[in-house]
Design a protein around this motif. Structure first.
Motif, PDB file in Angstrom:
ATOM      1  N   ALA A 128       0.827  -1.209   0.000  1.00 44.02           N
ATOM      2  CA  ALA A 128       0.000   0.000   0.000  1.00 44.02           C
ATOM      3  C   ALA A 128       0.863   1.262   0.000  1.00 44.02           C
ATOM      4  N   ARG A 129       1.810   1.326   0.918  1.00 48.20           N
ATOM      5  CA  ARG A 129       2.641   2.528   1.003  1.00 48.20           C
ATOM      6  C   ARG A 129       3.474   2.711  -0.257  1.00 48.20           C
ATOM      7  N   SER A 130       3.983   1.609  -0.786  1.00 47.34           N
ATOM      8  CA  SER A 130       4.806   1.696  -1.997  1.00 47.34           C
ATOM      9  C   SER A 130       3.996   2.301  -3.140  1.00 47.34           C
ATOM     10  N   LYS A 131       2.753   1.858  -3.258  1.00 46.42           N
ATOM     11  CA  LYS A 131       1.917   2.345  -4.362  1.00 46.42           C
ATOM     12  C   LYS A 131       1.532   3.807  -4.174  1.00 46.42           C
ATOM     13  N   VAL A 132       1.279   4.184  -2.940  1.00 49.76           N
ATOM     14  CA  VAL A 132       0.929   5.586  -2.701  1.00 49.76           C
ATOM     15  C   VAL A 132       2.132   6.471  -3.022  1.00 49.76           C
ATOM     16  N   ARG A 133       3.311   6.044  -2.608  1.00 47.70           N
ATOM     17  CA  ARG A 133       4.521   6.808  -2.950  1.00 47.70           C
ATOM     18  C   ARG A 133       4.650   6.945  -4.454  1.00 47.70           C
ATOM     19  N   GLN A 134       4.451   5.816  -5.128  1.00 46.00           N
ATOM     20  CA  GLN A 134       4.585   5.796  -6.579  1.00 46.00           C
ATOM     21  C   GLN A 134       3.577   6.734  -7.253  1.00 46.00           C
TER      22      GLN A 134
END
Lengths: 84, 233
Positions: free
Chosen positions: B216-222
């Motif tokens: 989740a966090r990785s995708k939001v950062r992306q």
């Protein structure tokens, strides 16, 4: 034993360990290797900073206050329960 | 699945997880028990304080199990369950965890009736999606720097980070996440729950929770990267 070479972990691996690092779920050795990599790699250091920023931003998505009618509904529900 | 068979028995608090953000567990427990007693005694203010604190998060979480149109209704059912079951609350879990357990029971029960009772687990996720696209890294057989950045991520613009646009992008990115990832990130990062609380409420393992949070966090950062990096891409 590593002498601090970034050869130990590739950046591609580091980005997958970021959450475990922040959650303090890495073993002692993993943590050491992770931090050694970070000390030498500006890219991964920046990546970690960005993940932290994303977390900070999501924290701002606050819920706001409850709509008055919802509050009234729940208060009615409470009074009904109390009345038995 | 009846809500008064709710969670008390199955929810001994994990003593290994000392609560970093919640004060000492003991004082939290005392406070929870005091609040529960006040509500049972008919204290409207005490009830409303719980409602203010949790209702919106409950509606959101219910929405992960039932259609959005009935999430509010399910949450009201849960509050009734809370009031009816309150005399059984013994402080073995936090009051918050106990309330959310009741909510999830209600939502799952309703979800089952509406054929949406998919349990929470990482199994519904696409497996092995990388946190960062593989094109951002050098090939594994690169002679000098296998698996290293092709070019470093660029520092983000402070000004854009603080903008409303960026915040809206974060919200949109979270809404677009697969359900379990979205709810875990919401509870952890938006609501500020501890990992132990999330695992307890959603009945998932620590490892599972971390995998979901990571995705989740990785995708939001992306999702926000192109904008906050200064729009250079």
């Amino acid at each position: 034993m590593s002498t601090g070479s970034t050869q130990d972990l590739a950046c591609k691996e580091v980005v997958e360990l970021v959450t475990d690092y922040l959650e303090q779920a890495l073993s002692h050795d993993e943590r050491t290797r992770f931090e050694q990599h970070l000390a030498l790699c500006g890219g991964c250091k920046e990546y970690l900073r960005e993940i932290r920023s994303a977390i900070d931003l999501s924290r701002k998505l606050s819920r706001g206050t409850l709509a008055g009618n919802v509050r009234d509904d729940l208060l009615n529900l409470f009074r009904k329960w109390k009345a038995g | 699945m009846a809500m008064d068979s709710a969670p008390v028995e199955s929810m001994a608090p994990g003593e290994r997880h000392s609560s970093e953000n919640l004060g000492t567990p003991r004082s939290g427990r005392t406070e929870d028990l005091r609040l529960a007693a006040a509500i049972q005694a008919g204290d409207e203010k005490a009830f409303l304080s719980l409602v203010e604190r949790h209702h919106k998060a409950m509606v959101r979480l219910a929405g992960a199990y039932v259609p959005p149109g009935v999430a509010e209704e399910v949450t009201q059912e849960a509050w009734i369950g809370v009031l009816k079951g309150l005399h059984k609350f013994e402080g073995r879990s936090t009051l918050k965890a106990w309330i959310f357990r009741i909510l999830i029971n209600c939502a799952q029960f309703r979800g089952a009736r509406e054929a949406r009772a998919v349990p929470f687990s990482a199994l519904e996720e696409e497996s092995q999606e990388p946190a960062v696209g593989k094109e951002r890294f050098l090939e594994a057989d690169h002679s000098r720097w296998p698996g290293h950045w092709v070019s470093y991520p660029q520092p983000w613009s402070e000004e854009r980070l603080l903008s409303e646009e960026t915040l809206a992008m974060v919200a949109k990115a979270m809404d677009g996440l697969p359900r379990a990832q979205r709810e875990v990130m919401r509870l952890r990062d938006v609501e500020g729950w501890t990992s132990a609380e999330v695992c307890e409420a959603l009945e998932i393992s620590e490892v599972n929770q971390r995998v979901l949070l990571h995705r989740a966090r990785s995708k939001v950062r992306q999702a926000i990267e192109p904008y906050v990096s200064g729009g250079t891409r």
